[in-house]
Motif scaffolding. Structure first.
Motif, PDB file in Angstrom:
ATOM      1  N   TYR A   1       0.831  -1.210   0.000  1.00 23.74           N
ATOM      2  CA  TYR A   1       0.000   0.000   0.000  1.00 23.74           C
ATOM      3  C   TYR A   1       0.864   1.258   0.000  1.00 23.74           C
ATOM      4  CZ  TYR A   1      -3.153   3.646   1.675  1.00 23.74           C
ATOM      5  OH  TYR A   1      -3.857   4.820   1.820  1.00 23.74           O
ATOM      6  N   GLN A   2       1.967   1.230   0.731  1.00 29.06           N
ATOM      7  CA  GLN A   2       2.872   2.368   0.746  1.00 29.06           C
ATOM      8  C   GLN A   2       3.437   2.639  -0.641  1.00 29.06           C
ATOM      9  OE1 GLN A   2       5.755   1.525   3.800  1.00 29.06           O
ATOM     10  NE2 GLN A   2       4.218   1.542   5.432  1.00 29.06           N
ATOM     11  N   GLN A   3       3.634   1.581  -1.416  1.00 31.79           N
ATOM     12  CA  GLN A   3       4.135   1.732  -2.778  1.00 31.79           C
ATOM     13  C   GLN A   3       3.046   2.172  -3.755  1.00 31.79           C
ATOM     14  OE1 GLN A   3       7.634  -1.696  -3.007  1.00 31.79           O
ATOM     15  NE2 GLN A   3       5.687  -2.063  -4.007  1.00 31.79           N
ATOM     16  N   ASN A   4       1.839   1.649  -3.534  1.00 31.27           N
ATOM     17  CA  ASN A   4       0.742   1.882  -4.464  1.00 31.27           C
ATOM     18  C   ASN A   4      -0.577   1.853  -3.699  1.00 31.27           C
ATOM     19  OD1 ASN A   4      -1.086   1.977  -6.585  1.00 31.27           O
ATOM     20  ND2 ASN A   4      -0.852  -0.194  -7.090  1.00 31.27           N
ATOM     21  N   PRO A   5      -1.156   3.006  -3.396  1.00 33.06           N
ATOM     22  CA  PRO A   5      -2.403   3.026  -2.619  1.00 33.06           C
ATOM     23  C   PRO A   5      -3.618   2.519  -3.387  1.00 33.06           C
ATOM     24  CG  PRO A   5      -1.787   5.245  -3.282  1.00 33.06           C
ATOM     25  CD  PRO A   5      -0.648   4.361  -3.660  1.00 33.06           C
ATOM     26  N   LYS A   6      -3.485   2.280  -4.689  1.00 30.76           N
ATOM     27  CA  LYS A   6      -4.616   1.805  -5.488  1.00 30.76           C
ATOM     28  C   LYS A   6      -4.630   0.273  -5.491  1.00 30.76           C
ATOM     29  CE  LYS A   6      -6.984   4.063  -7.761  1.00 30.76           C
ATOM     30  NZ  LYS A   6      -8.324   4.654  -7.513  1.00 30.76           N
ATOM     31  N   ILE A   7      -4.803  -0.275  -4.305  1.00 32.17           N
ATOM     32  CA  ILE A   7      -4.871  -1.726  -4.188  1.00 32.17           C
ATOM     33  C   ILE A   7      -6.270  -2.143  -3.717  1.00 32.17           C
ATOM     34  CG2 ILE A   7      -2.407  -1.966  -3.691  1.00 32.17           C
ATOM     35  CD1 ILE A   7      -3.159  -2.457  -0.754  1.00 32.17           C
ATOM     36  N   ALA A   8      -6.572  -3.397  -3.908  1.00 34.50           N
ATOM     37  CA  ALA A   8      -7.768  -4.023  -3.353  1.00 34.50           C
ATOM     38  C   ALA A   8      -7.332  -5.336  -2.743  1.00 34.50           C
ATOM     39  CB  ALA A   8      -8.817  -4.247  -4.432  1.00 34.50           C
ATOM     40  N   ILE A   9      -8.129  -5.858  -1.839  1.00 35.69           N
ATOM     41  CA  ILE A   9      -7.804  -7.109  -1.169  1.00 35.69           C
ATOM     42  C   ILE A   9      -8.905  -8.117  -1.460  1.00 35.69           C
ATOM     43  CG2 ILE A   9      -7.333  -8.235   1.045  1.00 35.69           C
ATOM     44  CD1 ILE A   9      -6.514  -5.450   2.099  1.00 35.69           C
ATOM     45  N   GLY A  10      -8.526  -9.235  -2.079  1.00 30.72           N
ATOM     46  CA  GLY A  10      -9.467 -10.320  -2.320  1.00 30.72           C
ATOM     47  C   GLY A  10      -9.296 -11.376  -1.236  1.00 30.72           C
ATOM     48  N   MET A  11     -10.397 -11.868  -0.682  1.00 30.79           N
ATOM     49  CA  MET A  11     -10.316 -12.782   0.448  1.00 30.79           C
ATOM     50  C   MET A  11     -11.161 -14.035   0.231  1.00 30.79           C
ATOM     51  SD  MET A  11     -10.257 -10.141   3.716  1.00 30.79           S
ATOM     52  CE  MET A  11      -9.749 -11.458   4.847  1.00 30.79           C
ATOM     53  N   GLU A  12     -10.479 -15.175   0.302  1.00 27.71           N
ATOM     54  CA  GLU A  12     -11.167 -16.463   0.264  1.00 27.71           C
ATOM     55  C   GLU A  12     -12.117 -16.607   1.445  1.00 27.71           C
ATOM     56  OE1 GLU A  12     -10.099 -21.255   0.551  1.00 27.71           O
ATOM     57  OE2 GLU A  12      -8.517 -19.761   0.833  1.00 27.71           O
ATOM     58  N   MET A  13     -11.864 -15.896   2.522  1.00 30.97           N
ATOM     59  CA  MET A  13     -12.562 -16.095   3.782  1.00 30.97           C
ATOM     60  C   MET A  13     -14.023 -15.644   3.761  1.00 30.97           C
ATOM     61  SD  MET A  13      -9.306 -15.005   3.812  1.00 30.97           S
ATOM     62  CE  MET A  13      -8.081 -16.310   3.630  1.00 30.97           C
ATOM     63  N   PHE A  14     -14.383 -14.864   2.741  1.00 31.47           N
ATOM     64  CA  PHE A  14     -15.763 -14.389   2.613  1.00 31.47           C
ATOM     65  C   PHE A  14     -16.368 -14.941   1.329  1.00 31.47           C
ATOM     66  CE2 PHE A  14     -13.597 -11.063   5.090  1.00 31.47           C
ATOM     67  CZ  PHE A  14     -14.407 -11.037   6.216  1.00 31.47           C
ATOM     68  N   GLN A  15     -17.658 -15.277   1.399  1.00 36.61           N
ATOM     69  CA  GLN A  15     -18.336 -15.869   0.246  1.00 36.61           C
ATOM     70  C   GLN A  15     -19.110 -14.807  -0.532  1.00 36.61           C
ATOM     71  OE1 GLN A  15     -20.481 -19.286   1.760  1.00 36.61           O
ATOM     72  NE2 GLN A  15     -18.616 -20.192   2.583  1.00 36.61           N
TER      73      GLN A  15
ATOM     74  N   GLN B   1      -4.671  -2.787  -8.335  1.00 33.99           N
ATOM     75  CA  GLN B   1      -3.894  -4.006  -8.149  1.00 33.99           C
ATOM     76  C   GLN B   1      -4.601  -4.805  -7.055  1.00 33.99           C
ATOM     77  OE1 GLN B   1      -0.176  -3.602  -5.848  1.00 33.99           O
ATOM     78  NE2 GLN B   1       0.879  -4.698  -7.488  1.00 33.99           N
ATOM     79  N   MET B   2      -4.661  -6.127  -7.197  1.00 36.56           N
ATOM     80  CA  MET B   2      -5.338  -6.927  -6.164  1.00 36.56           C
ATOM     81  C   MET B   2      -4.354  -7.822  -5.444  1.00 36.56           C
ATOM     82  SD  MET B   2      -8.590  -9.596  -6.301  1.00 36.56           S
ATOM     83  CE  MET B   2      -9.856  -8.323  -6.413  1.00 36.56           C
ATOM     84  N   ILE B   3      -4.461  -7.807  -4.123  1.00 36.44           N
ATOM     85  CA  ILE B   3      -3.720  -8.725  -3.263  1.00 36.44           C
ATOM     86  C   ILE B   3      -4.714  -9.770  -2.774  1.00 36.44           C
ATOM     87  CG2 ILE B   3      -2.319  -8.952  -1.183  1.00 36.44           C
ATOM     88  CD1 ILE B   3      -1.771  -5.886  -1.495  1.00 36.44           C
ATOM     89  N   VAL B   4      -4.420 -11.030  -3.036  1.00 35.75           N
ATOM     90  CA  VAL B   4      -5.360 -12.108  -2.751  1.00 35.75           C
ATOM     91  C   VAL B   4      -4.857 -12.925  -1.565  1.00 35.75           C
ATOM     92  CG1 VAL B   4      -6.473 -14.178  -3.655  1.00 35.75           C
ATOM     93  CG2 VAL B   4      -6.088 -12.209  -5.159  1.00 35.75           C
ATOM     94  N   LEU B   5      -5.697 -13.037  -0.550  1.00 35.06           N
ATOM     95  CA  LEU B   5      -5.398 -13.865   0.619  1.00 35.06           C
ATOM     96  C   LEU B   5      -6.134 -15.189   0.448  1.00 35.06           C
ATOM     97  CD1 LEU B   5      -5.856 -11.211   3.469  1.00 35.06           C
ATOM     98  CD2 LEU B   5      -3.946 -11.520   1.883  1.00 35.06           C
ATOM     99  N   VAL B   6      -5.372 -16.268   0.374  1.00 37.80           N
ATOM    100  CA  VAL B   6      -5.971 -17.546   0.002  1.00 37.80           C
ATOM    101  C   VAL B   6      -5.081 -18.680   0.494  1.00 37.80           C
ATOM    102  CG1 VAL B   6      -4.788 -17.616  -2.241  1.00 37.80           C
ATOM    103  CG2 VAL B   6      -7.001 -18.755  -2.005  1.00 37.80           C
ATOM    104  N   GLY B   7      -5.659 -19.837   0.667  1.00 32.31           N
ATOM    105  CA  GLY B   7      -4.887 -21.001   1.068  1.00 32.31           C
ATOM    106  C   GLY B   7      -3.870 -21.400   0.010  1.00 32.31           C
ATOM    107  N   GLN B   8      -2.738 -21.908   0.443  1.00 33.60           N
ATOM    108  CA  GLN B   8      -1.657 -22.242  -0.473  1.00 33.60           C
ATOM    109  C   GLN B   8      -2.078 -23.252  -1.538  1.00 33.60           C
ATOM    110  OE1 GLN B   8       1.859 -23.380   1.710  1.00 33.60           O
ATOM    111  NE2 GLN B   8       1.933 -21.461   2.852  1.00 33.60           N
ATOM    112  N   GLY B   9      -2.963 -24.176  -1.178  1.00 30.01           N
ATOM    113  CA  GLY B   9      -3.383 -25.205  -2.118  1.00 30.01           C
ATOM    114  C   GLY B   9      -4.076 -24.658  -3.356  1.00 30.01           C
ATOM    115  N   HIS B  10      -4.579 -23.428  -3.286  1.00 33.16           N
ATOM    116  CA  HIS B  10      -5.276 -22.825  -4.420  1.00 33.16           C
ATOM    117  C   HIS B  10      -4.342 -22.125  -5.400  1.00 33.16           C
ATOM    118  CE1 HIS B  10      -9.299 -23.613  -2.870  1.00 33.16           C
ATOM    119  NE2 HIS B  10      -8.904 -23.173  -1.694  1.00 33.16           N
ATOM    120  N   ILE B  11      -3.045 -22.017  -5.057  1.00 34.54           N
ATOM    121  CA  ILE B  11      -2.146 -21.256  -5.945  1.00 34.54           C
ATOM    122  C   ILE B  11      -0.876 -22.003  -6.326  1.00 34.54           C
ATOM    123  CG2 ILE B  11      -3.019 -19.052  -5.100  1.00 34.54           C
ATOM    124  CD1 ILE B  11      -0.398 -18.751  -3.482  1.00 34.54           C
ATOM    125  N   VAL B  12      -0.552 -23.115  -5.658  1.00 34.54           N
ATOM    126  CA  VAL B  12       0.697 -23.807  -5.975  1.00 34.54           C
ATOM    127  C   VAL B  12       0.697 -24.269  -7.427  1.00 34.54           C
ATOM    128  CG1 VAL B  12       1.245 -24.492  -3.619  1.00 34.54           C
ATOM    129  CG2 VAL B  12      -0.212 -25.973  -5.006  1.00 34.54           C
TER     130      VAL B  12
END
Length: 292
Positions: A81-95, A238-249
Motif C-alpha cells: 500500500y505504501q508503494q501503491n495506494p490503489k490496491i484491493a484485497i481479495g479474500m477467500e474467507m468471505f463468500q 492491483q489486487m492482493i489475494v489472501l488464500v490457502g496455499q493449495g489454491h495457488i501452488v
C-alpha cells in the motif's frame, strides 16, 4: 462430502507453524524475514516488494490456522500500500453472496460484530476472526475495497455430493457459467487424486473423487471469476489475494484460471512459511516468504 472434508484434503499439504511478532505500527519489515525463489536464490524483501508492484495480482498463500502467516500478510499489504495506494484485497474467507455485508462495514455503516453476522463469517469460515480483522480494518481505515471471493458453502457441498449437473439456476448465481468451469489440468487432478486416496486409505471411489474434484475446481473457478470481474471493472487497481496455499501452488488452482479470463495478466505467487517439501519444487511459486 462436506465442505469441511474438502478443507481437510487441502490441509494435508499445508501444515506448518511458525512464530513471528511485529509492532502493529511497523513501517519497515522485520529483519527476521527471508525471501527466496524456488531455485534457492535469496532475495532482499524490499526488492521483492518493489518487484511485486508490477504485478496486477499478488497471491499471499497462507495456512489458515497459522497466526504468523496472517501477520505476514498484514505487513506485506501495508508495504504494498505504501508503494501503491490503489490496491484491493481479495479474500477467500468471505463468500460472494455476502459482499454487501463487507461493503457496509468498510463504509462505516456497521460494527465488527455486525460484519461477522452479516457475512456469516463464523459459520462459513470459522478460523479465528482475530487472524483477519487487522487486515480488514486496515482496508477500512484506508478506504480499500475488500472482495469476497469464495463459493457459497451450500453450492460447494452440493457439488461434492451430487456433481455440477445437480445445480439449479438459483444455485448458479454466484459461480461462473458452467461452460467456464474446466476440470483441468491433468497434473492438478493427479495431485488431488493422491490426496483423496490418502484420505480414504486408498479406498476412494472414482465417482466420489470426480465429485470432489469438481467441487475443488468450482472453488478455484469461482474465486478466479471474482478476481477477473473486479480487475476488469477497476483497471487502475492491483489486487492482493489472501488464500490457502493449495489454491495457488504451481499456478494450477486460481492463477491459471485468472489468466484464461485476462490474457497476459501479470501475476505473482508468494507462499508464506512453506513446508519443507515445497521448497524443493522449482515451479511451485514465484517466492517463498519466511518469517523464521
Amino acid at each position: 462430502m462436506t465442505r469441511k472434508s474438502i478443507a481437510n484434503f487441502c490441509a494435508l499439504s499445508l501444515s506448518l507453524f511458525v512464530l513471528w511478532t511485529a509492532p502493529s505500527d511497523a513501517q519497515t519489515l522485520p529483519a527476521a524475514i527471508s525471501v527466496s525463489t524456488p531455485t534457492q536464490q535469496r532475495l532482499d524483501p524490499q526488492a521483492v516488494l518493489k518487484q511485486l508492484r508490477s504485478s496486477r495480482v499478488i497471491y499471499l498463500g497462507e495456512t489458515h490456522d497459522s497466526e504468523a502467516d496472517h501477520r505476514a500478510q498484514l505487513e506485506i499489504v501495508r508495504s504494498l500500500y505504501q508503494q501503491n495506494p490503489k490496491i484491493a484485497i481479495g479474500m477467500e474467507m468471505f463468500q460472494r453472496p455476502f459482499q454487501s455485508g463487507l461493503d457496509r462495514y468498510l463504509a462505516g455503516a456497521s460494527t465488527e460484530t455486525m460484519l461477522r453476522e452479516f457475512t456469516e463469517y463464523d459459520k462459513r469460515w470459522g478460523f479465528p476472526w482475530e487472524f483477519y480483522s487487522p487486515i480488514v480494518n486496515f482496508a477500512k481505515q484506508n478506504q480499500l475495497p475488500v472482495i469476497a471471493l469464495n463459493t457459497p458453502t451450500e453450492v460447494t457441498r452440493k457439488v461434492a455430493r451430487q456433481g455440477l449437473e445437480s445445480l439449479t439456476e438459483a444455485e448458479k448465481r454466484y459461480i461462473p457459467p458452467i461452460a467456464e468451469i474446466r476440470a483441468e489440468p491433468g497434473r492438478y487432478r493427479d495431485r488431488l487424486r493422491e490426496l483423496f486416496n490418502a484420505f480414504h486409505s486408498g479406498k476412494g471411489r472414482s465417482r466420489g473423487f470426480e465429485r470432489f474434484f469438481q467441487a475443488q475446481v468450482l472453488w478455484d473457478e469461482t474465486m478466479a471469476d471474482a478476481i477477473a470481474q473486479f480487475l476488469n471493472q477497476n483497471p487502475d487497481r492491483q489486487m492482493i489475494v489472501l488464500v490457502g496455499q493449495g489454491h495457488i501452488v504451481y499456478g494450477e488452482g486460481i492463477p491459471d484460471r485468472v489468466a484464461r479470463r485476462i490474457p497476459q495478466v501479470k501475476q505473482s505467487t508468494v507462499l508464506l512459511n512453506p513446508p519443507a517439501h515445497f521448497l524443493k519444487e522449482e515451479a511451485i511459486a514465484d517466492f517463498f516468504w519466511k518469517t523464521r
